[in-house]
Design a protein around this motif. Structure first.
Motif, PDB file in Angstrom:
ATOM      1  N   VAL A 219       8.990   1.664 -10.798  1.00 33.76           N
ATOM      2  CA  VAL A 219       9.500   1.110 -12.131  1.00 33.76           C
ATOM      3  C   VAL A 219       8.497   0.585 -12.935  1.00 33.76           C
ATOM      4  O   VAL A 219       8.461   0.863 -14.019  1.00 33.76           O
ATOM      5  N   THR A 220       7.831  -0.531 -12.426  1.00 29.45           N
ATOM      6  CA  THR A 220       7.132  -1.250 -13.369  1.00 29.45           C
ATOM      7  C   THR A 220       5.453  -0.437 -13.504  1.00 29.45           C
ATOM      8  O   THR A 220       4.593  -0.864 -14.377  1.00 29.45           O
ATOM      9  N   LYS A 221       5.266   0.410 -12.523  1.00 28.36           N
ATOM     10  CA  LYS A 221       3.976   0.840 -12.705  1.00 28.36           C
ATOM     11  C   LYS A 221       2.939   0.102 -12.450  1.00 28.36           C
ATOM     12  O   LYS A 221       1.483   0.234 -12.755  1.00 28.36           O
ATOM     13  N   GLU A 222       2.977  -1.292 -11.800  1.00 30.48           N
ATOM     14  CA  GLU A 222       2.144  -1.942 -11.391  1.00 30.48           C
ATOM     15  C   GLU A 222       1.484  -1.950  -9.941  1.00 30.48           C
ATOM     16  O   GLU A 222       2.497  -1.637  -9.270  1.00 30.48           O
ATOM     17  N   MET A 223       0.463  -2.281  -9.798  1.00 28.96           N
ATOM     18  CA  MET A 223      -0.397  -2.234  -8.334  1.00 28.96           C
ATOM     19  C   MET A 223       0.105  -3.402  -7.546  1.00 28.96           C
ATOM     20  O   MET A 223       0.071  -4.512  -8.250  1.00 28.96           O
ATOM     21  N   TYR A 224       0.467  -3.156  -6.276  1.00 26.22           N
ATOM     22  CA  TYR A 224       0.875  -4.356  -5.432  1.00 26.22           C
ATOM     23  C   TYR A 224       0.392  -3.926  -4.108  1.00 26.22           C
ATOM     24  O   TYR A 224       0.201  -3.033  -3.980  1.00 26.22           O
ATOM     25  N   TRP A 225       0.051  -4.936  -3.309  1.00 27.62           N
ATOM     26  CA  TRP A 225      -0.297  -4.841  -1.804  1.00 27.62           C
ATOM     27  C   TRP A 225       0.691  -4.577  -0.884  1.00 27.62           C
ATOM     28  O   TRP A 225       1.840  -5.220  -1.118  1.00 27.62           O
ATOM     29  N   SER A 226       0.935  -3.523  -0.246  1.00 29.41           N
ATOM     30  CA  SER A 226       1.692  -3.140   0.675  1.00 29.41           C
ATOM     31  C   SER A 226       1.794  -3.701   1.973  1.00 29.41           C
ATOM     32  O   SER A 226       0.681  -3.490   2.505  1.00 29.41           O
ATOM     33  N   ALA A 227       2.842  -4.454   2.369  1.00 23.09           N
ATOM     34  CA  ALA A 227       2.979  -5.358   3.527  1.00 23.09           C
ATOM     35  C   ALA A 227       2.772  -4.387   4.486  1.00 23.09           C
ATOM     36  O   ALA A 227       2.256  -4.494   5.667  1.00 23.09           O
ATOM     37  N   GLN A 228       3.575  -3.193   4.503  1.00 27.79           N
ATOM     38  CA  GLN A 228       3.833  -2.505   5.617  1.00 27.79           C
ATOM     39  C   GLN A 228       2.328  -1.886   6.050  1.00 27.79           C
ATOM     40  O   GLN A 228       1.866  -1.732   7.026  1.00 27.79           O
ATOM     41  N   SER A 229       1.780  -1.242   5.020  1.00 26.78           N
ATOM     42  CA  SER A 229       0.222  -0.473   5.351  1.00 26.78           C
ATOM     43  C   SER A 229      -0.667  -1.909   5.844  1.00 26.78           C
ATOM     44  O   SER A 229      -1.461  -1.331   6.430  1.00 26.78           O
ATOM     45  N   THR A 230      -0.625  -2.775   5.043  1.00 26.51           N
ATOM     46  CA  THR A 230      -1.684  -3.783   5.468  1.00 26.51           C
ATOM     47  C   THR A 230      -1.450  -4.409   6.944  1.00 26.51           C
ATOM     48  O   THR A 230      -2.398  -4.404   7.748  1.00 26.51           O
ATOM     49  N   ILE A 231      -0.223  -4.146   7.297  1.00 26.16           N
ATOM     50  CA  ILE A 231      -0.085  -4.647   8.853  1.00 26.16           C
ATOM     51  C   ILE A 231      -0.460  -3.772   9.701  1.00 26.16           C
ATOM     52  O   ILE A 231      -1.054  -3.903  10.835  1.00 26.16           O
ATOM     53  N   ALA A 232       0.109  -2.347   9.199  1.00 29.19           N
ATOM     54  CA  ALA A 232      -0.383  -1.367  10.114  1.00 29.19           C
ATOM     55  C   ALA A 232      -1.779  -1.246  10.303  1.00 29.19           C
ATOM     56  O   ALA A 232      -2.523  -0.903  11.378  1.00 29.19           O
ATOM     57  N   ILE A 233      -2.678  -1.566   9.016  1.00 29.08           N
ATOM     58  CA  ILE A 233      -3.969  -1.108   9.199  1.00 29.08           C
ATOM     59  C   ILE A 233      -4.753  -2.615   9.854  1.00 29.08           C
ATOM     60  O   ILE A 233      -5.614  -2.104  10.701  1.00 29.08           O
ATOM     61  N   SER A 234      -4.048  -3.676   9.858  1.00 32.10           N
ATOM     62  CA  SER A 234      -4.510  -4.711  10.687  1.00 32.10           C
ATOM     63  C   SER A 234      -4.506  -4.527  12.274  1.00 32.10           C
ATOM     64  O   SER A 234      -5.279  -4.918  13.010  1.00 32.10           O
ATOM     65  N   LEU A 235      -3.173  -3.711  12.520  1.00 33.03           N
ATOM     66  CA  LEU A 235      -3.044  -3.686  13.962  1.00 33.03           C
ATOM     67  C   LEU A 235      -3.973  -2.541  14.454  1.00 33.03           C
ATOM     68  O   LEU A 235      -4.576  -2.667  15.598  1.00 33.03           O
ATOM     69  N   CYS A 236      -4.269  -1.606  13.565  1.00 31.13           N
ATOM     70  CA  CYS A 236      -5.086  -0.660  13.902  1.00 31.13           C
ATOM     71  C   CYS A 236      -6.517  -1.132  14.273  1.00 31.13           C
ATOM     72  O   CYS A 236      -7.397  -0.945  15.247  1.00 31.13           O
ATOM     73  N   VAL A 237      -7.048  -2.009  13.401  1.00 30.34           N
ATOM     74  CA  VAL A 237      -8.499  -2.726  13.406  1.00 30.34           C
ATOM     75  C   VAL A 237      -8.479  -3.626  14.639  1.00 30.34           C
ATOM     76  O   VAL A 237      -9.357  -3.478  15.470  1.00 30.34           O
ATOM     77  N   LEU A 238      -7.303  -4.175  14.831  1.00 30.17           N
ATOM     78  CA  LEU A 238      -7.066  -5.324  16.237  1.00 30.17           C
ATOM     79  C   LEU A 238      -7.264  -4.396  17.284  1.00 30.17           C
ATOM     80  O   LEU A 238      -8.136  -4.556  18.062  1.00 30.17           O
ATOM     81  N   LEU A 239      -6.489  -3.390  17.478  1.00 30.97           N
ATOM     82  CA  LEU A 239      -6.847  -2.585  18.768  1.00 30.97           C
ATOM     83  C   LEU A 239      -8.194  -1.664  18.864  1.00 30.97           C
ATOM     84  O   LEU A 239      -8.891  -1.605  19.886  1.00 30.97           O
ATOM     85  N   PHE A 240      -8.523  -1.360  17.713  1.00 32.67           N
ATOM     86  CA  PHE A 240     -10.010  -0.631  17.571  1.00 32.67           C
ATOM     87  C   PHE A 240     -11.054  -1.518  18.004  1.00 32.67           C
ATOM     88  O   PHE A 240     -11.978  -1.231  18.812  1.00 32.67           O
ATOM     89  N   GLY A 241     -10.792  -2.774  17.450  1.00 33.87           N
ATOM     90  CA  GLY A 241     -11.617  -3.649  17.626  1.00 33.87           C
ATOM     91  C   GLY A 241     -11.734  -4.328  19.037  1.00 33.87           C
ATOM     92  O   GLY A 241     -12.765  -4.976  19.500  1.00 33.87           O
TER      93      GLY A 241
END
Length: 293
Positions: free
Chosen positions: A140-162
């Motif tokens: 709607v606004t065409k503004e960039m925002y941080w996605s909580a869904q993707s941020t949590i997903a990548i954090s979990l992947c890095v946690l498992l990976f690490g």
């Protein structure tokens, strides 16, 4: 064939073929998840190698609750760890990185070059893919925002990976300390052999660290953190990850004399090749074992 296209907000990971819809899910997405299972299990198996080496060296003078475990206990523990580890990865990807209707609609605007480079139309529901967009554009606004869904997903992947990396580091420190300790029950011959085997395993670990851990971390974090699109270079990074399994056997040949001799004999190679390299084997001597029947 899997393709990895890196954008300024994350990456798109997809197979170069159309799938079909089964129970509302594209079979291409299922193949992506299967690829993830077979890819990430390499790091878990690497951690198992170091656990085995640590328990072998410390067998008989440790104070761990696993000291009296039999083979069946280790197999059961490995199976449970495998199911939990892979299940966590697949669940994280399926929930946090699966495309939705809005994401499919945004593909032509965000990454129009995908159809030009790969000939794949990601707006087609039969085309399954995995999408990570740590930063997204509000429709709607065409503004960039941080996605909580993707941020949590990548954090979990890095946690498992690490997590596997943490196990490896822990076992390296403890194994090295145990080999150097004068209070253990290892004979000088066995101690020397264990030290050489440990060094061989360290060399084998350097390869996945350089050619698997590093490229994968770049793919997972680069676009979201830097905002710089690397495009189809993501495919090159994935190709680099294939170097580890392709050269790993050469290190086994270099360090293990009997295996090297068997290969030389099997393929009729010059006998002098069997004497080259570095042998970790020593004269027969009593050794300890971590996993008893």
């Amino acid at each position: 064939m899997q393709c990895c296209h890196m954008t300024s907000i994350g990456f798109y990971f997809f197979p170069k073929h159309l799938g079909s819809i089964v129970f509302g899910v594209s079979t291409s997405s299922i193949f992506c998840w299967m690829f993830i299972v077979t890819y990430y299990q390499v790091f878990l198996i690497l951690a198992f190698h170091f656990i085995y080496r640590y328990k072998t060296v410390t067998r008989g003078f440790g104070n761990s609750f696993t000291d009296n475990w039999k083979m069946k206990h280790w197999i059961l523990a490995a199976m449970i760890a495998y199911v939990l580890y892979i299940g966590a990865f697949v669940s994280t990807v399926a929930i946090g990185m699966a495309p939705d209707a809005q994401n499919r609609a945004d593909v032509p605007e965000i990454v129009p070059e995908i159809i030009e480079i790969y000939g794949m139309d990601l707006t087609d529901e039969r085309t399954g893919y995995i999408y990570l967009g740590m930063r997204r554009v509000d429709p709607v606004t065409k503004e960039m925002y941080w996605s909580a869904q993707s941020t949590i997903a990548i954090s979990l992947c890095v946690l498992l990976f690490g997590g596997t990396g943490a196990v490896v580091v822990y076992c390296i420190v403890k194994t090295n300390a145990a080999i150097k300790s004068e209070t253990n029950l290892l004979t000088s011959t066995t101690r020397r052999m264990q030290r050489q085997l440990f060094k061989a395993l360290l060399v084998q670990t350097t390869i996945p660290c350089l050619f698997s851990y590093t490229p994968l971390l770049v793919i997972l974090l680069w676009g979201g953190l830097t905002g710089i699109a690397l495009g189809s270079f993501g495919n090159a990074l994935f190709v680099i990850t294939a170097i580890f399994p392709s050269v790993d056997s050469f290190f086994v040949l270099f360090f293990i004399a009997k295996f090297r001799a068997a290969v030389v004999k099997l393929f009729g190679l010059p006998a002098r090749w069997a004497k080259s390299g570095s042998s970790v084997e020593a004269p027969r001597a009593p050794t300890t074992t971590a996993f008893t029947k």
